[in-house]
Enzyme design. Sequence first.
Site, mmCIF file in Angstrom:
data_model
loop_
_atom_site.group_PDB
_atom_site.id
_atom_site.type_symbol
_atom_site.label_atom_id
_atom_site.label_comp_id
_atom_site.label_asym_id
_atom_site.label_seq_id
_atom_site.Cartn_x
_atom_site.Cartn_y
_atom_site.Cartn_z
ATOM 1 N N GLU A 1 -11.874 -4.986 14.533
ATOM 2 C CA GLU A 1 -11.579 -3.742 15.242
ATOM 3 C C GLU A 1 -11.945 -2.545 14.380
ATOM 4 O O GLU A 1 -11.958 -2.638 13.146
ATOM 5 C CB GLU A 1 -10.096 -3.692 15.623
ATOM 6 C CG GLU A 1 -9.711 -4.804 16.579
ATOM 7 C CD GLU A 1 -8.315 -4.658 17.159
ATOM 8 O OE1 GLU A 1 -7.963 -5.442 18.041
ATOM 9 O OE2 GLU A 1 -7.581 -3.754 16.713
ATOM 10 N N GLY B 1 -10.824 -3.797 10.366
ATOM 11 C CA GLY B 1 -11.676 -4.592 9.500
ATOM 12 C C GLY B 1 -11.196 -6.027 9.445
ATOM 13 O O GLY B 1 -11.033 -6.686 10.465
ATOM 14 N N SER B 2 -10.946 -6.506 8.243
ATOM 15 C CA SER B 2 -10.497 -7.896 8.058
ATOM 16 C C SER B 2 -9.002 -8.080 8.314
ATOM 17 O O SER B 2 -8.504 -9.204 8.264
ATOM 18 C CB SER B 2 -10.826 -8.357 6.634
ATOM 19 O OG SER B 2 -12.224 -8.393 6.420
ATOM 20 N N TRP C 1 -18.738 -4.280 15.490
ATOM 21 C CA TRP C 1 -19.613 -5.181 14.740
ATOM 22 C C TRP C 1 -19.715 -6.532 15.439
ATOM 23 O O TRP C 1 -19.677 -7.581 14.792
ATOM 24 C CB TRP C 1 -19.153 -5.349 13.292
ATOM 25 C CG TRP C 1 -19.353 -4.122 12.469
ATOM 26 C CD1 TRP C 1 -18.417 -3.242 12.042
ATOM 27 C CD2 TRP C 1 -20.620 -3.601 12.002
ATOM 28 N NE1 TRP C 1 -18.995 -2.206 11.338
ATOM 29 C CE2 TRP C 1 -20.347 -2.402 11.299
ATOM 30 C CE3 TRP C 1 -21.938 -4.036 12.111
ATOM 31 C CZ2 TRP C 1 -21.353 -1.639 10.699
ATOM 32 C CZ3 TRP C 1 -22.934 -3.270 11.519
ATOM 33 C CH2 TRP C 1 -22.641 -2.094 10.828
ATOM 34 N N ILE C 2 -19.862 -6.495 16.763
ATOM 35 C CA ILE C 2 -19.943 -7.727 17.540
ATOM 36 C C ILE C 2 -21.416 -8.094 17.718
ATOM 37 O O ILE C 2 -22.153 -7.440 18.465
ATOM 38 C CB ILE C 2 -19.247 -7.576 18.905
ATOM 39 C CG1 ILE C 2 -17.823 -7.018 18.714
ATOM 40 C CG2 ILE C 2 -19.234 -8.916 19.629
ATOM 41 C CD1 ILE C 2 -16.957 -7.803 17.761
ATOM 42 N N GLY D 1 -43.009 -4.572 -9.207
ATOM 43 C CA GLY D 1 -43.162 -3.488 -8.239
ATOM 44 C C GLY D 1 -43.460 -3.974 -6.833
ATOM 45 O O GLY D 1 -43.039 -3.357 -5.853
ATOM 46 N N GLU E 1 -17.932 -12.246 8.473
ATOM 47 C CA GLU E 1 -17.042 -13.407 8.671
ATOM 48 C C GLU E 1 -15.886 -13.391 7.686
ATOM 49 O O GLU E 1 -15.472 -14.420 7.153
ATOM 50 C CB GLU E 1 -17.844 -14.700 8.522
ATOM 51 C CG GLU E 1 -17.352 -15.834 9.409
ATOM 52 C CD GLU E 1 -17.808 -15.664 10.852
ATOM 53 O OE1 GLU E 1 -17.175 -16.244 11.746
ATOM 54 O OE2 GLU E 1 -18.786 -14.953 11.087
ATOM 55 N N THR F 1 -14.657 -10.492 4.577
ATOM 56 C CA THR F 1 -15.283 -10.056 3.325
ATOM 57 C C THR F 1 -14.974 -11.030 2.204
ATOM 58 O O THR F 1 -13.988 -11.778 2.255
ATOM 59 C CB THR F 1 -14.788 -8.656 2.916
ATOM 60 O OG1 THR F 1 -13.383 -8.744 2.606
ATOM 61 C CG2 THR F 1 -15.001 -7.633 4.028
#
Length: 307
Positions: A46, A50-51, A75-76, A261, A284, A286
């Site tokens: 949500e 968060g977690s 974040w779905i 580089g 999934e 943190t």
Amino acid sequence: MSLAGAIGGHSVISYLVRHFGTPQQQQDHLPRMADGSLRATMALTEPSGGSDLQGMRTFADTDGDELVITGSKTWISNAQHAGLIGLLCVTDRSASPAHRGMSVVLVEPGDGLTVSGKIPKLGYRGVEACELTFDRMRVPATAVLGGTPHLGWGHMMRGLEVGRIQVAARAVGVGQAALDDALSYAQTRESFGKPIWKHQSVGNLLAEMGTKMRAARLMTLDAAERLDAGDRADMEAGMAKLFASEAAMQVALDAVRVHGGYGYSKEYDVERYFRDAPLMIVGEGTNEIQRNVIAAQLVARNRKGTN
């Protein structure tokens, strides 16, 4: 990475329906989930939490033979293409502790659900991540996974074992790709008259990269085998996800170092691996949360008696 992401949430929900769904839910969803005509995703995170799933603010209140869903998830992955959403939400606001009042609700998109546009991301761009907003969306009470409410926390925690093993496997894939590219480049690129892998600084990098990826692969296989055998795998899945994701991040960075580089150029794929790798560290759950879970499980499985 992105294809694995689209399959990832789908695989978790299919696992949950297979193991915990009612016969009707299995009949309605599993055949179409298997043949690809129905794509699923899971909705946990949500905007304000968060977690912290215990602080969930998405509610499904009973109204007759329906549930009325209010709240938002963010974040779905795969949200714009999903025809089935495995939504973890609160179905008993008075429950204490809060997780005893949660359910997984199998939601099909419809009136009352708004799916946002794509959230811009550093990497992992081939699959969308969106916000879901539920505005008094009505679904049948029979949409509760398994038919019995308030069991969702246990269901989803089992599902997350699958999800974390799947994230660990993705990390192994990204890390292995970075290692393979670094090995190839180190054998063809020469400096001071010899392939760069023969320089100790580069050779040592390759040795560390190969060792990390070997360990990550074996830890992931171990967790997967435990889950396939029906054994508890929450700690093992967490360990595999933690180690493999951190290894993939370091190996991706070291692959850039090996390329010099050119590793910073889009001409070579290692710059994309470096952008994709952080997703596994924060997705999934943190890695900071993973460490808490692992510590708690280590103590629980090795608890000493007190006098």
